[in-house]
Design a protein around this motif. Sequence first.
Motif, mmCIF file in Angstrom:
data_model
loop_
_atom_site.group_PDB
_atom_site.id
_atom_site.type_symbol
_atom_site.label_atom_id
_atom_site.label_comp_id
_atom_site.label_asym_id
_atom_site.label_seq_id
_atom_site.Cartn_x
_atom_site.Cartn_y
_atom_site.Cartn_z
ATOM 1 N N ASP A 106 46.014 33.968 37.439
ATOM 2 C CA ASP A 106 45.871 34.209 38.865
ATOM 3 C C ASP A 106 45.043 35.464 39.096
ATOM 4 O OD1 ASP A 106 47.381 32.022 39.513
ATOM 5 O OD2 ASP A 106 49.259 33.141 39.618
ATOM 6 N N PRO A 108 45.077 38.028 41.967
ATOM 7 C CA PRO A 108 45.636 38.468 43.243
ATOM 8 C C PRO A 108 44.624 39.204 44.113
ATOM 9 C CG PRO A 108 46.777 39.533 41.385
ATOM 10 C CD PRO A 108 45.756 38.598 40.833
ATOM 11 N N ASP A 109 43.736 39.988 43.522
ATOM 12 C CA ASP A 109 42.726 40.703 44.307
ATOM 13 C C ASP A 109 41.794 39.725 45.012
ATOM 14 O OD1 ASP A 109 43.817 43.063 43.427
ATOM 15 O OD2 ASP A 109 42.353 43.332 41.802
ATOM 16 N N ALA A 111 42.551 36.694 45.857
ATOM 17 C CA ALA A 111 43.328 36.003 46.889
ATOM 18 C C ALA A 111 43.394 36.837 48.165
ATOM 19 C CB ALA A 111 44.731 35.703 46.374
ATOM 20 N N VAL A 112 43.582 38.140 48.016
ATOM 21 C CA VAL A 112 43.620 39.023 49.183
ATOM 22 C C VAL A 112 42.261 39.039 49.873
ATOM 23 C CG1 VAL A 112 43.856 41.442 49.892
ATOM 24 C CG2 VAL A 112 45.490 40.451 48.284
ATOM 25 N N GLU A 113 41.200 39.144 49.103
ATOM 26 C CA GLU A 113 39.850 39.164 49.667
ATOM 27 C C GLU A 113 39.543 37.851 50.387
ATOM 28 O OE1 GLU A 113 35.182 39.565 48.262
ATOM 29 O OE2 GLU A 113 36.781 39.976 46.818
ATOM 30 N N SER A 115 41.738 35.766 51.728
ATOM 31 C CA SER A 115 42.545 35.729 52.955
ATOM 32 C C SER A 115 41.876 36.551 54.054
ATOM 33 C CB SER A 115 43.949 36.263 52.685
ATOM 34 O OG SER A 115 44.617 35.445 51.768
ATOM 35 N N PHE A 116 41.371 37.715 53.699
ATOM 36 C CA PHE A 116 40.670 38.564 54.669
ATOM 37 C C PHE A 116 39.436 37.848 55.210
ATOM 38 C CE2 PHE A 116 37.396 41.788 55.559
ATOM 39 C CZ PHE A 116 38.029 42.447 56.606
#
Length: 132
Positions: A106, A108-109, A111-113, A115-116
């Motif tokens: 995965d 996670p970084d 995924a955050v980007e 989502s933004f």
Amino acid sequence: KPTTPHTNSNTDTGQHHTMVELLRYQLFLSAGILFLGIWRQSLVHLDSIKSWTAAAASSSNGVGGLISLQPSTTEILVNYLPLWAIITLGLYALSSVLFRVATFEDCPDAAVELSFQIVEAKKKLKAAGFAF
């Protein structure tokens, strides 16, 4: 805007990656040409290969690690060698993909980007008149 060493490093890394990919394809092409050359010579000298395997089968009876194939089996193996190679490459590709999928990590970084970016895109689309 002046370029930084970091930017040049990314460009060099991209060029290096492209060269590695090119080298991989050149090696694959070279191995394929070598394989076809060996197969062609095996077809040309099929009678010699069949007599050698028949002699090995009759003299050792399969003992001592020698190849003990009948001439008909040898002929089938040599004639269909490209098919065996394609099947082997297919199995390698399948196992490679399955291994990569099974060991995929995965991010996670990322995924955050992502989502933004989705939130930003929705804002821009709402401003343009789209409704969600």
